[in-house]
Enzyme design. Structure first.
Site, PDB file in Angstrom:
ATOM      1  N   GLU A 104       0.915  -1.134   0.095  1.00  0.00           N
ATOM      2  CA  GLU A 104      -0.029   0.044  -0.140  1.00  0.00           C
ATOM      3  C   GLU A 104       0.981   1.095  -0.060  1.00  0.00           C
ATOM      4  OE1 GLU A 104      -3.524   0.953  -0.275  1.00  0.00           O
ATOM      5  OE2 GLU A 104      -2.174   2.905  -0.389  1.00  0.00           O
ATOM      6  N   LYS A 105       0.419   2.018  -0.804  1.00  0.00           N
ATOM      7  CA  LYS A 105       1.446   3.313  -0.999  1.00  0.00           C
ATOM      8  C   LYS A 105       1.251   4.290  -0.111  1.00  0.00           C
ATOM      9  CE  LYS A 105      -0.925   5.011  -5.209  1.00  0.00           C
ATOM     10  NZ  LYS A 105      -1.159   5.039  -6.601  1.00  0.00           N
ATOM     11  N   CYS A 165     -12.491   4.100   0.824  1.00  0.00           N
ATOM     12  CA  CYS A 165     -13.440   4.064   1.880  1.00  0.00           C
ATOM     13  C   CYS A 165     -13.118   4.948   3.128  1.00  0.00           C
ATOM     14  CB  CYS A 165     -13.918   2.664   2.326  1.00  0.00           C
ATOM     15  SG  CYS A 165     -15.018   2.547   3.096  1.00  0.00           S
ATOM     16  N   LYS A 199     -19.747  10.299   5.643  1.00  0.00           N
ATOM     17  CA  LYS A 199     -20.636   9.974   6.621  1.00  0.00           C
ATOM     18  C   LYS A 199     -20.330  10.713   7.893  1.00  0.00           C
ATOM     19  CE  LYS A 199     -21.578   8.219   3.222  1.00  0.00           C
ATOM     20  NZ  LYS A 199     -21.018   7.712   2.083  1.00  0.00           N
ATOM     21  N   ARG A 242     -15.804   7.908 -11.193  1.00  0.00           N
ATOM     22  CA  ARG A 242     -14.441   7.435 -10.873  1.00  0.00           C
ATOM     23  C   ARG A 242     -13.919   6.612 -11.898  1.00  0.00           C
ATOM     24  NH1 ARG A 242     -12.730   8.647  -5.838  1.00  0.00           N
ATOM     25  NH2 ARG A 242     -11.585   7.154  -5.508  1.00  0.00           N
ATOM     26  N   ALA A 278     -17.960  -0.167  -1.456  1.00  0.00           N
ATOM     27  CA  ALA A 278     -16.811  -0.663  -0.450  1.00  0.00           C
ATOM     28  C   ALA A 278     -17.215  -2.104  -0.140  1.00  0.00           C
ATOM     29  CB  ALA A 278     -16.943   0.171   0.826  1.00  0.00           C
ATOM     30  N   HIS A 285     -43.096  -2.944  16.651  1.00  0.00           N
ATOM     31  CA  HIS A 285     -43.972  -1.867  16.849  1.00  0.00           C
ATOM     32  C   HIS A 285     -43.520  -1.195  18.019  1.00  0.00           C
ATOM     33  CE1 HIS A 285     -46.812   1.067  16.515  1.00  0.00           C
ATOM     34  NE2 HIS A 285     -47.283   0.998  17.708  1.00  0.00           N
TER      35      HIS A 285
END
Ligand SMILES: Cc1cc2nc3c(=O)[nH]c(=O)nc-3n(C[C@H](O)[C@H](O)[C@H](O)COP(=O)(O)OP(=O)(O)OC[C@H]3O[C@@H](n4cnc5c(N)ncnc54)[C@H](O)[C@@H]3O)c2cc1C
Length: 471
Positions: A34-35, A43, A52, A273, A325, A450
């Protein structure tokens, strides 16, 4: 060999990191390249989580502004938003979650190789930036994801003409914001910045907002946006955008061919994207591509043996692949299980939930009414408005409805579409109903507690049989 692995995964987004954990659970020796400085990909760092978090701030502001309605007395001046606090809370949430993934890597003994990966021939991954080395792998999984892209003629300058990457980090609320594109990203930012106080205009090329959703959902969202003061220009094409010191001058072509000029502090380009494959060396090792995406079969095998690909970077060659995601994670788990020799079955993309966290929220799964009719089903539909529910009245959130699309012949549920409070949560029941090939009758016989928002789902099922109790 220290740098030899069963599986090397390129990219630690929700596709790559989930695939890595599942591979490790199944006994594989795994490395993830992972860079970025942290794990989690789009995400966690730029997408689902920061947006969010901002939406929760927008919701908090709404509740506080309505304090009188709730019987809460707030002294003195009108409530306002403090963007520094908003940003630091959002960053804390993002950092907490990315560190959580780091913890899971340690727990599962997954090596995080920090750097940029390039495919370097059979079973070889070269790290070209960062911790330079060559890794050996029995299996390679590409999960390099996607990045924001513009449309021809509109140049993103990341200052005035921005993408979601910048929109999540604004330190000031723009007075005027024009958003190009009304997919999930566009309408979520419309909700966020309208609540924060911006004048927001959404420009959509197609004739309606959220054009992939059922038409009734689009109409309800447009009605709600209008009430909130969000301007929607549908069927309208942005033809030019020029950024200057004072803002952005925008030209658009309306449905009747007229030219319309707009001026805004910021133009947010939310038109989709594209895949991230630059420098990856995919074509050089013989991987078949389509419009920049990596082509895979229904078990995510590329055209080159022992190289799989998942997530936003892929195409299955069967129309648009959902860039979500939860889709990338499901594909990651499937690939891990296939590599471990398990009997895996292709994912049914008709059962993938789609959630848009604008205000009001949208949750949907399966066929829209128009799609069901196009496919030749003898369709029947039923809707139930949230406004009638006691639970929604208590929450002061009566907008929207649940709509069920069913096949008259066998009573099978083909699609469920909802807009209104908690729709992104309520859709889970509908996903299970579709997966289990439920009939409307079975949903009617499913007892809903309910008073809950979920009663709207049960009542929509009743309505589909023409027998809603509370209408
Ligand atoms: C604003 C926004 C909001 C969103 N909201 C939602 C939502 O609410 N719900 C939802 O389901 N989806 C949402 N999405 C979409 C979701 O974020 C993506 O579908 C998901 O992140 C795709 O995961 P992925 O693993 O395929 O790729 P990514 O998450 O893009 O991860 C790819 C990773 O690979 C790394 N990488 C790329 N090339 C290399 C290389 N050569 N070497 C090393 N590392 C490399 C990248 O740095 C990146 O970390 C949102 C997206 C955006 C932009």
């Amino acid at each position: 060999m220290p740098n030899s692995y069963d599986v090397v995964i390129i990219g630690a987004g929700t596709g790559g990191y989930v695939a890595a954990i599942r591979c490790a659970q199944l006994g594989k020796k795994v490395a993830v390249v992972e860079k970025q400085k942290s794990l989690g990909g789009t995400c966690l760092i730029w997408g689902c989580i920061p947006t969010k978090a901002l939406l929760e701030h927008a919701h908090a502001l709404k509740v506080i502004r309505d304090a009188k309605e709730w019987g809460v007395t707030i002294p003195s001046a009108a409530p306002a938003i403090d963007m520094n606090q908003v940003q630091s809370r959002k960053d804390r949430i993002v950092n907490g979650l990315t560190r959580g993934v780091e913890f899971l890597f340690k727990k599962n003994k997954i090596d995080w190789i920090k750097g940029t990966a390039r495919l370097a021939g059979k079973g070889k991954v070269e790290i070209v930036e960062g911790e330079k080395q060559t890794l050996e792998a029995t299996e390679i999984v590409i999960a390099t994801g996607s990045s924001a892209r513009s449309v021809p003629g509109i140049e993103i300058d990341h200052a005035r003409i921005i993408t979601s990457d910048e929109a999540i980090g604004l330190k000031e609320v723009p007075k005027t914001l024009v958003i190009m594109g009304s997919g999930a990203v566009g309408v979520e930012f419309a909700s966020i910045y309208r609540r924060f106080g911006s004048e927001v205009t959404v420009i959509e090329l197609l004739p309606r907002l959220v054009p992939l959703e059922d038409e009734a959902i689009s109409a309800e969202l447009e009605k709600s946006f209008k009430k909130q003061g969000i301007k929607s220009l549908t069927g309208t094409k942005v033809t030019k955008a020029v950024a200057g010191a004072g803002g952005v001058d925008i030209e658009a072509q309306t449905p009747d061919g007229q030219s319309q000029k707009l001026k805004a502090d910021l133009l947010l380009v939310a038109t989709g994207r594209g895949p991230v494959t630059t420098g990856l060396g995919a074509e050089q090792v013989g991987i078949a591509m389509e419009k920049g995406y990596i082509k895979v079969d229904d078990l995510y095998r590329t055209s080159v043996p022992n190289i799989s690909a998942i997530g936003d970077v892929i195409t299955l060659g069967t129309g648009a692949h959902p860039q979500l995601a939860h889709v990338s994670s499901a594909e990651g788990i499937l690939v891990a299980e296939r590599l471990a020799g398990q009997d895996v079955r292709p994912i049914n993309y008709d059962h993938v939930p789609s959630c848009t966290y604008c205000d009001p929220e949208i949750g949907s799964v399966g066929l829209t009414e128009a799609e069901a009719r196009q496919k030749g089903y003898d369709v029947r539909v039923g809707s139930f408005p949230f406004g009638v529910l006691g639970r929604a009245k208590m929450a002061g959130e009566g907008e929207g409805f649940v709509k069920i699309v069913a096949d008259k012949k066998y009573d099978e549920i083909l699609g469920v579409h909802m807009i209104g409070p908690r729709s992104t949560e309520l859709v889970a029941e509908a996903v299970l109903a579709l997966r289990l090939e439920c009939t409307v009758e079975e949903l009617i016989k499913t007892i809903h507690a309910h008073p809950t928002f979920s009663e709207a789902v049960g009542e929509a099922a009743h309505a589909t049989h023409g027998a809603a109790i509370h209408l």
